[in-house]
Motif scaffolding. Structure first.
Motif, PDB file in Angstrom:
ATOM      1  N   ASP A   5      73.477  71.862  30.890  1.00 23.06           N
ATOM      2  CA  ASP A   5      74.692  71.743  29.754  1.00 23.06           C
ATOM      3  C   ASP A   5      75.454  70.263  29.985  1.00 23.06           C
ATOM      4  OD1 ASP A   5      73.975  73.909  28.113  1.00 23.06           O
ATOM      5  OD2 ASP A   5      75.486  75.040  29.040  1.00 23.06           O
ATOM      6  N   ASN A   6      75.646  70.284  31.145  1.00 25.08           N
ATOM      7  CA  ASN A   6      76.359  68.823  31.399  1.00 25.08           C
ATOM      8  C   ASN A   6      75.468  67.793  31.116  1.00 25.08           C
ATOM      9  OD1 ASN A   6      78.891  70.004  32.041  1.00 25.08           O
ATOM     10  ND2 ASN A   6      78.307  70.161  34.312  1.00 25.08           N
ATOM     11  N   PHE A   7      74.134  67.939  31.424  1.00 23.76           N
ATOM     12  CA  PHE A   7      73.214  66.835  31.111  1.00 23.76           C
ATOM     13  C   PHE A   7      72.919  66.801  29.714  1.00 23.76           C
ATOM     14  CE2 PHE A   7      68.789  65.661  30.434  1.00 23.76           C
ATOM     15  CZ  PHE A   7      68.684  64.464  31.250  1.00 23.76           C
ATOM     16  N   LEU A   8      72.657  67.742  28.962  1.00 21.41           N
ATOM     17  CA  LEU A   8      72.465  67.846  27.485  1.00 21.41           C
ATOM     18  C   LEU A   8      73.461  67.322  26.919  1.00 21.41           C
ATOM     19  CD1 LEU A   8      70.063  70.672  27.248  1.00 21.41           C
ATOM     20  CD2 LEU A   8      69.464  68.331  27.038  1.00 21.41           C
TER      21      LEU A   8
END
Length: 91
Positions: A5-8
């Protein structure tokens, strides 16, 4: 391990006046920008038609506008509610 989620959905640091409503609106604004970017990429690659992209972005914009109004961002806290009209004439 990196959270997907932090990446996306990366979040930028907030540098404005620290008030709860400003932080919430900033998070909403960043989410809006991220979703608009995805929709634009889908439309550019031909995965969705331009009309659908437009309608999706329009719905996101209305949600962001509603959030701004509910959080009373940019309003004078000492001004009565009935005097607060949208400056752009849209609701």
């Amino acid at each position: 391990m990196v959270n997907k989620d932090n990446f996306l959905y990366p979040k930028g640091r907030y540098y404005g006046q620290v008030k709860p409503e400003n932080l919430v609106f900033n998070a909403n604004l960043q989410e809006f920008a991220q979703k608009v970017s995805y929709i634009c990429n889908l439309e550019t690659s031909g995965k969705i038609p331009p009309e659908e992209a437009y309608e999706q972005i329009k719905a996101l914009w209305k949600g962001l506008k509603r959030s701004k109004k509910q959080l009373r961002i940019g309003e004078d806290p000492f001004r009565p509610d009935d005097d607060n009209a949208d400056s752009d004439g849209e609701n």
